[in-house]
Design an enzyme around this catalytic site. Structure first.
Site, PDB file in Angstrom:
ATOM      1  N   GLU A  64       0.837  -1.216   0.000  1.00 33.30           N
ATOM      2  CA  GLU A  64       0.000   0.000   0.000  1.00 33.30           C
ATOM      3  C   GLU A  64       0.868   1.260   0.000  1.00 33.30           C
ATOM      4  O   GLU A  64       0.765   2.125   0.867  1.00 33.30           O
ATOM      5  CB  GLU A  64      -0.965   0.002   1.189  1.00 33.30           C
ATOM      6  CG  GLU A  64      -2.066  -1.034   1.039  1.00 33.30           C
ATOM      7  CD  GLU A  64      -3.195  -0.903   2.053  1.00 33.30           C
ATOM      8  OE1 GLU A  64      -3.019  -0.236   3.074  1.00 33.30           O
ATOM      9  OE2 GLU A  64      -4.270  -1.486   1.817  1.00 33.30           O
ATOM     10  N   GLU A 100      -5.699  -8.153  -1.086  1.00 32.63           N
ATOM     11  CA  GLU A 100      -6.404  -7.955   0.190  1.00 32.63           C
ATOM     12  C   GLU A 100      -7.848  -7.600  -0.103  1.00 32.63           C
ATOM     13  O   GLU A 100      -8.125  -6.783  -0.988  1.00 32.63           O
ATOM     14  CB  GLU A 100      -5.801  -6.799   1.001  1.00 32.63           C
ATOM     15  CG  GLU A 100      -4.472  -7.095   1.621  1.00 32.63           C
ATOM     16  CD  GLU A 100      -3.967  -5.964   2.508  1.00 32.63           C
ATOM     17  OE1 GLU A 100      -4.794  -5.276   3.150  1.00 32.63           O
ATOM     18  OE2 GLU A 100      -2.741  -5.777   2.539  1.00 32.63           O
TER      19      GLU A 100
HETATM   20  C1  BG6 Z   1      -4.460  -2.723   4.701  1.00 29.48           C
HETATM   21  C2  BG6 Z   1      -3.136  -3.206   5.152  1.00 29.48           C
HETATM   22  O1  BG6 Z   1      -4.395  -1.362   4.831  1.00 29.48           O
HETATM   23  O2  BG6 Z   1      -5.601  -3.022   5.397  1.00 29.48           O
HETATM   24  C3  BG6 Z   1      -3.165  -4.251   6.252  1.00 29.48           C
HETATM   25  O3  BG6 Z   1      -2.304  -3.601   4.112  1.00 29.48           O
HETATM   26  C4  BG6 Z   1      -4.307  -3.943   7.184  1.00 29.48           C
HETATM   27  O4  BG6 Z   1      -1.923  -4.247   6.884  1.00 29.48           O
HETATM   28  C5  BG6 Z   1      -5.606  -4.034   6.388  1.00 29.48           C
HETATM   29  O5  BG6 Z   1      -4.350  -4.756   8.314  1.00 29.48           O
HETATM   30  C6  BG6 Z   1      -6.857  -3.859   7.209  1.00 29.48           C
HETATM   31  O6  BG6 Z   1      -6.761  -2.709   7.993  1.00 29.48           O
HETATM   32  P1  BG6 Z   1      -7.026  -2.767   9.533  1.00 29.48           P
HETATM   33  O7  BG6 Z   1      -6.658  -1.461  10.047  1.00 29.48           O
HETATM   34  O8  BG6 Z   1      -8.462  -3.078   9.687  1.00 29.48           O
HETATM   35  O9  BG6 Z   1      -6.166  -3.858  10.083  1.00 29.48           O
END
Ligand code: BG6
Length: 477
Positions: A173, A375
Site C-alpha cells: 500500500e 487484500e
Molecule cells: C491494509 C493493510 O491497509 O488493510 C493491512 O495492508 C491492514 O496491513 C488491512 O491490516 C486492514 O486494515 P485494519 O486497520 O483493519 O487492520
C-alpha cells in the site's frame, strides 16, 4: 475462473509473527506503536517503553506456530499465501554488511513448509516495516541513502529465495503515505516523522520519490537475479464516486482519485504523470530528482498490480472540510459524504461489492497489466456461541458478494486477474487500530486487545465456506 487462479489468504509479518526480538531481529518501526482503538489513535513512542503494551510484539505468535497454521491453510485448500518479510529480521539495523542468517533461515523454513503443501508464497518485500534504526538515524526514506539499504535487503532476499518465490511485491500500500496528515502512515510507509515548521506534503513527495526509486531499482535487480520473477506494485485502491451527476462532483472525484493512482502511475508507466508535475510546479515543491533518476524509474516498471480493496468513498463538491488537503486511505476524505446506497461496517468502512468489479475494470483499463487482489475482507467483532463456535455469517456474506463481482469482472468484462487473497486469513493485529477484536480471519485466534488469551486456533464457519469455494473454483457463485 481459470484453473490456475490463485485462491489464497493474506497476512503481513508484523501483524502475526510476534517474536519481535527473537532470532537476532532488530526493532522495527511497528515495534514502537501502541494499541489504539475505540477512538484512540496508535501512538509512536520512539523507544520501547517499560509497562507499555505493544500489540505487535507477540501478535499471534506465528513465528513459533507457523507449521500448525500452515497445516490449517492446506486443509482449507489455499493455493497461495501472501505474507511479508520483516526487514529487521534480515538486517536488524538496516545497515549491516552481512544479513542475519537466523532471519533468512526462518523464511527458508516458512517457504519450504508452504511448498510442502503446494502453497505458492506471494511475498511483499516490506509491509509497513523498516528497521527502527533507519527511521531514527536517517529519518527513513527522507534520506536517499536508505534507497541503497532497501535495495540491498531486496537483493538479499531475491537471491536467497530465487527458487522458492516467484510472486513479489515491493512496498505494501505504497500510496498510504498520501495521507501525510496521519502520522502512522508516513511512519510505517517510509519511517518519516514530520517536524514542526516543515511542509508535510513536500516531505511526503520527497520520500515518495526515494521509495519509487527503491522500488524500481529492486525490480530491475530482481529481474537480473531471476528473469521469471513476477514483481508487482501494491496499492490501496478505494474508488471515489461523485455523489451526484453535477459536473463539479464528477471533476472533484476525478481530481481526488489521482492521489490514489499516483504511485501506480509511476511504478507501472515508469514516469511521473503530468497532473503531478503540474502540482509540483504550482506549489513550488521540489522532490529532488537527480540525473539518472528518470531512467531508473523507466527501467524498473512492475509486471503486475497487486491491490487491496475494502470499500469505496463518495464525495460531494458541496461538502468541503476545512483545511482538507490530504487523501485519507482508511477514513475521512475531504468532501467525503456517506453514500446513501451503501451500508458500513462497525468501523465505518463502506461495504460495496460492486465497487470491486468497478475497481478491477478501471485499473485494468488504465494499466493493461495483470491484476492481483491481494487484500479484501471484513473486519468485525466475532462472538463465540456457548459451545465455542464462530458463526461469522456477515463475513461470509461480504466475501461471497465480493467474489461474485470479481467473477463478473473476469468472466464478463475480461479483466486479467491472477488471484485473490482475502486479508487476515487468520485473525491478527489490526494495522490502523492495533486491536485484535477487529477480526478478519477464517481461523479464530484466542487473544484479546490487551494481549490476553491462550492463542488457541479455532475454525470459523467461513473456513468451511471458503474451503468449498476454492474446491469448486467458485462455480456456484
Ligand atoms: C491494509 C493493510 O491497509 O488493510 C493491512 O495492508 C491492514 O496491513 C488491512 O491490516 C486492514 O486494515 P485494519 O486497520 O483493519 O487492520
Amino acid at each position: 475462473m481459470n484453473k490456475d487462479f490463485l485462491w489464497g489468504g493474506a497476512v503481513a509479518a508484523h501483524q502475526l509473527e510476534g517474536a519481535w526480538n527473537e532470532g537476532n531481529k532488530g526493532p522495527s518501526v511497528v515495534d514502537v506503536m501502541t494499541a489504539g482503538g475505540q477512538g484512540k489513535p496508535r501512538i509512536i513512542t520512539d523507544e520501547i517503553e517499560d509497562g507499555v503494551f505493544y500489540p505487535n510484539h507477540e501478535a499471534i505468535d506465528f513465528y513459533h506456530r507457523y507449521k500448525d497454521d500452515i497445516k490449517l491453510f492446506a486443509e482449507m485448500g489455499l493455493k497461495c499465501f501472501r505474507t511479508s518479510i520483516a526487514w529487521s529480521r534480515i538486517y536488524p539495523k538496516g545497515i549491516e554488511e552481512e544479513p542475519n542468517e537466523e532471519g533468512l533461515q526462518f523464511y527458508d523454513d516458512l517457504f519450504d513448509e508452504l511448498r510442502k503443501y503446494n502453497i505458492e508464497p506471494v511475498i511483499t518485500i516490506t509491509h509497513f516495516e523498516m528497521p527502527l534504526y533507519l527511521a531514527k538515524e536517517y529519518g527513513g526514506f527522507r534520506d536517499r541513502k536508505v534507497i541503497d539499504y532497501f535495495v540491498k535487503f531486496a537483493e538479499t532476499v531475491f537471491k536467497r529465495y530465487k527458487n522458492k518465490v516467484t510472486y513479489w511485491m515491493t512496498f505494501n500500500e505504497i500510496n498510504n503515505m498520501m495521507d501525510y496528515s496521519n502520522p502512522i502512515f508516513l511512519w510505517t510507509n517510509v519511517g518519516v516523522r514530520v517536524k514542526d515548521g516543515e511542509n508535510p506534503k513536500e516531505i511526503m513527495y520527497k520520500s515518495a520519490h526515494h521509495v519509487l526509486l527503491a522500488s524500481a531499482l529492486a525490480v530491475a535487480k530482481g529481474k537480473e537475479i531471476n528473469k521469471n520473477f513476477k514483481i508487482g506494485a501494491m496499492l490501496s485502491f478505494v474508488p471515489i464516486y461523485p455523489l451526484t451527476a453535477n459536473p463539479a462532483d464528477i471533476m472533484l472525484a476525478e481530481e481526488l482519485i489521482r492521489k490514489r493512482y499516483f504511485f501506480g502511475d509511476v511504478q507501472i508507466r515508469g514516469c511521473y504523470p503530468n497532473y503531478a508535475l503540474k502540482e509540483f510546479e504550482r506549489e513550488n515543491i521540489t522532490i529532488g530528482i537527480m540525473p539518472g533518476d528518470e531512467e531508473i524509474l523507466q527501467n524498473g516498471k512492475v509486471d503486475y498490480l497487486g491491490f487491496s480493496y475494502y470499500m469505496s468513498n463518495t464525495v460531494s463538491a458541496e461538502a468541503k472540510a476545512p483545511d482538507a488537503d490530504t487523501v485519507n486511505i482508511h477514513g475521512q476524505l475531504p468532501f467525503q459524504v456517506k453514500n446513501p446506497y451503501i451500508k458500513e461496517s462497525d468501523w465505518g468502512w463502506a461495504i460495496d461489492p460492486i465497487g470491486l468489479r468497478y475497481a478491477l475494470n478501471v485499473l485494468y483499463d488504465r494499466y493493461q497489466i495483470p491484476l492481483f487482489i491481494v487484500e479484501n475482507g471484513f473486519g468485525a467483532v466475532d462472538t463465540l456461541t456457548e459451545d465455542g463456535q464462530i458463526l461469522d455469517d456477515d463475513r461470509i456474506a461480504y466475501l461471497e458478494a465480493h467474489i461474485k463481482e470479481m467473477k463478473k469482472a473476469v468472466e464478463y468484462d475480461g479483466v486479467n486477474l491472477i488471484g485473490y487473497t482475502p486479508w487476515g486469513i487468520i485473525d491478527l493485529v489490526s494495522f490502523t487500530t492495533g486491536e485484535m477484536k477487529k477480526r478478519y480471519g477464517m481461523i479464530y485466534v484466542d487473544r484479546d486487545n490487551e494481549g490476553k488469551g491462550t492463542m488457541e486456533r479455532k475454525l470459523k464457519k467461513s473456513f468451511h465456506w471458503y474451503k468449498q469455494i476454492i474446491a469448486t473454483n467458485a462455480e456456484a457463485l
